[in-house]
Design an enzyme around this catalytic site. Sequence first.
Site, mmCIF file in Angstrom:
data_model
loop_
_atom_site.group_PDB
_atom_site.id
_atom_site.type_symbol
_atom_site.label_atom_id
_atom_site.label_comp_id
_atom_site.label_asym_id
_atom_site.label_seq_id
_atom_site.Cartn_x
_atom_site.Cartn_y
_atom_site.Cartn_z
ATOM 1 N N CYS B 432 1.301 -0.520 0.242
ATOM 2 C CA CYS B 432 0.245 -0.125 -0.168
ATOM 3 C C CYS B 432 1.172 1.417 0.065
ATOM 4 C CB CYS B 432 -0.915 -0.303 1.388
ATOM 5 S SG CYS B 432 -2.409 -0.944 1.391
ATOM 6 N N GLU B 434 3.745 1.047 1.868
ATOM 7 C CA GLU B 434 4.835 0.447 2.755
ATOM 8 C C GLU B 434 6.554 1.275 2.251
ATOM 9 O OE1 GLU B 434 2.447 -0.776 2.049
ATOM 10 O OE2 GLU B 434 3.344 -2.389 2.605
#
Lengths: 300, 789
Positions: B432, B434
């Site tokens: 997502c 990170e």
Amino acid sequence: MISGTVFDIRRFSIHDGPGIRTTVFLKGCSLRCWWCHNPESQRPRPELILRPERCIVCGACVETCPVGAIRANGQGYVTDRAICDDCGACVAACYADAREMVGRTMTVSEVMAEVLRDTTFYEGEGGVTFSGGEPLLQPEFLLALLQACKARDLHTALDTCGYAPPEALERVREYVDLFLYDLKLMDGERHRRFTGADNDLILRNLERLAATGSRIIVRVPVIPGLNDDPADIAAIGEYVSALPAVERLDLLPYHRMGADKYARLARPDPLPPTDPPPAAQMAELQRQLEAYGLAVKIGG
Amino acid sequence: MPMTKRVARLRQRSLEARPTLSPERALLMTRFYQQETERCSVPVQRARAFAYLLEHKTICIQDDELIVGEKGPAPKATPTYPELCCHSLADLDILNTREKISFAVSPETFQLYADEIIPFWRGKTMREMILREMTPEWIAAYEAGVFTEFMEQRSPGHTVLDDKIYHKGMLDFIAEIDARLASLDYLNDPQAYARQEQLKAMRIAAQALIRFAERHAEHARELAAQTTDPRRKQELERIAAVCEHVPAHPPRDFWEALQYYWFVHLGVTIELNPWDAFNPGRLDQHLEPFYRQGLADGTLTREMAEELLHCFWIKFNNQPAPPKVGVTAAESSTYTDFAQINLGGLKPDGSDGVNEVTYLLLDVIEEMRLLQPSSSIQVSKKSPDRFIKRAARIIRTGFGQPSIFNTDAVIQEMIRAGKSVIDARNGGTSGCVETGAFGKENYNLTGYFNLPKVLEITLHNGVDPRTGKRIGLETGDPRDFASFEALFAAFERQLRYFIDIKIRGNNVIERLYATYMPAPFLSLLIDDCIATGKDYHDGGARYNTSYIQGVGLGSITDSLAALKYHVFEQHTFSMDALLAILADDFEGHQRERQLLLNRTPKYGNDDDYADAIMVRVFETYFNAIDGRPNTRGGRYCIDLLPTTCHVYFGSVIGALPDGRRAWQPLSEGISPVQGMDRHGPTAVLRSAAKMDHVRTGGTLLNQRFAPQVLASDDDLDKLVQLVRTYFRMDGHHIQFNVVDSATLRDAQQHPEQYRDLIVRVAGYSDYFCDLGRALQDEIIARTAHEALA
């Protein structure tokens, strides 16, 4: 401290001047245009608006109203506007926000505290727009706000209908970076009918302003059946193209926002049901005006 | 350029392919372990299993393809990983019949599972081993939905490749391994034998990938001999030549570079099912030299490069995420496997990374409009505005890609976490949102953490009101709290208690993977596994981060703000009265609910009262986690992102003091509670920027816009300005969903007409019609920031 009546402060306003802006809406207007999309801005005093779709039928408004203007009608509540004095007691009790006061008194520093929150977003040409209503109806308040903006080096725009004493306009002129100047109709007779006022003062103010070299964008609302006749548009094209210093003409297509708002204010909508002008017609009007050598944009 | 007919056919086939569950990998794995009689070390055995899979799996080369290779036997034929988590017959039935994210399971597959696969793996899977090792406190918190566990069904992943394969062939890796083996010091290094086994395993894995490519070359030559179409014959021969060269040797051109990466991708995702599909990372940086050279020597045109990229894109779309079972299926219900291709960013010398291939890739993303791979633009202060604007033109079409990251913040985050500036500049974001040092880091997401659930448990003195079980600490009857400070102190104790449970569990699970489930092929690819002779799961990577992802920041902030404001300051309610209202789920308390919704400070409105509480929750969460050691020589760090877990976490929480009704979704990412941000996007961004993003490993902020807000070129300039400003305030990430609610409601009514409608869910995009009703409703409910109120 100077204060005035504000009916909304909208952040991330991207259709009222260049860049990312905060628009401060001052309450009270000198015109009564049939197509007004902010009818809640017209009257100078704070007033009550209703959003019955939010009502949870809790009855708190009935209990709170000091003058007994609200009664239940089975599904919800009816407010007798003849008795209601816009005191706002019911609004404080209505947790569902089905009743709202539009308009509140704010000091210059209160307004500036809001405006300054987004300073970091105003890079480039972004800044503050004063709109209304007609901001020039609160000349002292407007002037103080503009001066406060300029003290912070913020870009300022003034959205005006032009129906104001020439002196008021002249006093604020040096603090305004960009005028968004509304022009509805060249025909004086119909202007009077559809807006409640003559356009003579509006035109003289615009001419005077143009002569000073101020940056001006002329904004023309396009209302089907009222001012979208090619002859009316031609008259505007001819007039505006003869003015010095008008950098662009924006055509603002009519939208239905106003109709809902009249219902919330429990006031009759003066405009008969009207459809927004089709995109093809807007494009045609744009071409027509461009023939006068004007830069024309659809939308603000 | 418009897609070629070939690409149009491939894309259509990919869109139409029905995801199926393929038993092939499970069966091969079972047979390998059944036949394995020779006793050898675990890493070597894992490597031999990997080689066995690549030697025996079906080779798939489809008509029209230029880039070849599938994870399963056919597109969207999805393998399973029984050594980690073996599906039961009931699981298979759910996958086969559920309405959303289903996988067709054939009667033969059911039979194979019943007869061979399930009986062999019973009691031997990682999932069973993990659940056996967890404490009763861990099990209780897990079952209550306080946190989730990433590694119970998928192996540690969340890593991304750097540029090493573009100048090193597998034979070069083998030479490196041999040199390292030769230098082992058996006299002085007590770990020499362990290193030897790891290195031997990596060597077997490298050879296995070369063999896998050879099998593709052989199959391509067979197909070439059979075809009567002279053009296809030529293509198949070229495919064979490519597969004979890479991955054994470094790629010589654009085509070989893409095919090499694709073999590596398949290798990593066949070896294990690491969380978040492996991905090529900074693809524009990696491909640019091949592109430039191809144009210069006349062997490549922009059109040829684009067609190859189209073919490459479709390969990603053919690989649905591995189907899960149990809680995990609910927490992450999507086919997408989070391969996020990064564009732009900085070069290692700190200069702007935007190049010609960046714009080419943006064209590809716009033309393909596929769920996978996902994409992001990495924006630094050095990036040109037209780069953001080009991406905004794609975002405006309602496709939800690419998402937008702040490279300058991402680099600061990595430097704070102890990475070198060069490694940081070569890194980016994956999954997502990170942050990671590509090619050099094992950065694991270990589980989502339900912040509002901890508050709910605190408000019930350690009891989970949903089940009546005592699962937390007895921090006192909240009716006795004299101040908000007392309440917050109880919340903080409770939070630390559950974080300790989670970290203890993580540290055991890390060891289980290091001991029983090494990943020799993945280890080859990540520095410094070869140099240290250590596995990826055992601290072989240069950097080793463990993330715990906080969920529901908006919901907990607004709930705490309501308690502080109404119970402790305004005395609108007593604690007792408020708890009674919550227990009733607001039934008969509509007016009180409206008060909580509309007369309470809310996060996301640039309101310092609420935002200060948000910052306090952030700091408390940060202090409970950041810097604690994991077992791989690295440290814990926080992330704030939900994927779709805010829906699952909401489904285990009763009514909250912010006015949210029981079992409804929580706020997602760091976004405000749905519909509670009422002062426009600048206020949301100002609120969100009040936390210190630099001390996280990623935050997720979702903003939805109605399409007309971004209609004109001027509007896009304003969007650029909005992004630039948020990033000047150190915001980590922002993504824009451009759809209108009416469209979405219509899509709910007539899903058949909206099969292609992709929306941004959280850190990724998904087909709207594939989302569950609750998530669909939530996306509709989110405030669309109309320019006109």
